[in-house]
Design a protein around this motif. Structure first.
Motif, short mmCIF file in Angstrom:
data_model
loop_
_atom_site.label_atom_id
_atom_site.label_comp_id
_atom_site.label_asym_id
_atom_site.label_seq_id
_atom_site.Cartn_x
_atom_site.Cartn_y
_atom_site.Cartn_z
N THR A 1 0.84 -1.20 0.00
CA THR A 1 0.00 0.00 0.00
C THR A 1 0.88 1.25 0.00
O THR A 1 1.86 1.33 0.74
CB THR A 1 -0.92 0.02 1.24
OG1 THR A 1 -1.70 -1.18 1.25
CG2 THR A 1 -1.85 1.21 1.22
N THR A 2 0.52 2.23 -0.82
CA THR A 2 1.30 3.47 -0.90
C THR A 2 0.66 4.57 -0.05
O THR A 2 -0.52 4.49 0.31
CB THR A 2 1.40 3.98 -2.35
OG1 THR A 2 0.10 4.37 -2.79
CG2 THR A 2 1.98 2.92 -3.27
N PHE B 1 6.08 5.12 6.27
CA PHE B 1 6.32 4.78 4.87
C PHE B 1 7.80 4.87 4.56
O PHE B 1 8.50 5.72 5.12
CB PHE B 1 5.55 5.75 3.96
CG PHE B 1 4.06 5.67 4.14
CD1 PHE B 1 3.30 4.79 3.39
CD2 PHE B 1 3.42 6.47 5.08
CE1 PHE B 1 1.92 4.71 3.58
CE2 PHE B 1 2.06 6.39 5.27
CZ PHE B 1 1.30 5.51 4.52
N ASN C 1 10.24 5.37 -0.73
CA ASN C 1 9.45 5.32 -1.96
C ASN C 1 7.96 5.53 -1.70
O ASN C 1 7.16 5.46 -2.64
CB ASN C 1 9.66 3.98 -2.67
CG ASN C 1 11.11 3.78 -3.05
OD1 ASN C 1 11.77 4.70 -3.54
ND2 ASN C 1 11.63 2.58 -2.80
N GLY C 2 7.59 5.74 -0.44
CA GLY C 2 6.18 5.97 -0.13
C GLY C 2 5.37 4.70 0.05
O GLY C 2 4.15 4.71 -0.04
N THR C 3 6.04 3.57 0.33
CA THR C 3 5.36 2.29 0.54
C THR C 3 5.24 2.03 2.05
O THR C 3 6.18 2.26 2.80
CB THR C 3 6.15 1.15 -0.13
OG1 THR C 3 6.32 1.46 -1.52
CG2 THR C 3 5.40 -0.17 -0.01
#
Length: 136
Positions: free
Chosen positions: A36-37, A97, A100-102
């Motif tokens: 999920t981002t 997160f 990479n924003g994950t």
């Protein structure tokens, strides 16, 4: 009669307050670590209450929610200040997160507190137990 109903409705509404974004556990269970981002989380839950950029390049966002309700006896003229109080509940959901924003992980903290006034301090009537705490 209409004025009396309006006055009672106004008093009842003054006894409640809520703010922030409440995130339920079932919403969190839909999030997948490593997949999920942050953009998906914000699209689903809305803008977070806080957004922190960490020195290692990761990001932490939080959704905060608080609600409070004044106990009805608080509004009794003359004695309300002696026997009244309020009950509150809050929830803070924190999501971390990677660069990479994950989604790395998340946590949820829920709390409940009661505030008594005057002689009602420490007594409970089907409310949040042991709040406020009394010294023993």
């Amino acid at each position: 009669m209409k004025r009396m109903i309006a006055a009672l409705a106004t008093i009842a509404m003054m006894g409640c307050v809520a703010m922030g974004t409440q995130v339920q556990e079932k919403q969190l269970s839909k999030l997948e670590k490593g997949k999920t981002t942050m953009q998906e989380v914000v699209a689903s839950l809305g803008q977070p209450s806080t957004n922190t950029y960490n020195s290692d390049g990761t990001r932490t966002i939080a959704y905060m929610y608080m609600e409070a309700q004044t106990r009805p006896e608080t509004f009794i003229p003359f004695i309300g200040g002696l026997i009244g109080g309020a009950d509150s509940r809050s929830n803070v959901v924190t999501l971390r997160f990677d660069k990479n924003g994950t989604l790395l992980d998340y946590s949820s903290l829920t709390s409940s507190m009661g505030t008594g006034m005057g002689i009602s301090s420490g007594t409970t009537f089907d409310r949040i137990e042991d709040q406020p705490k009394q010294a023993k």
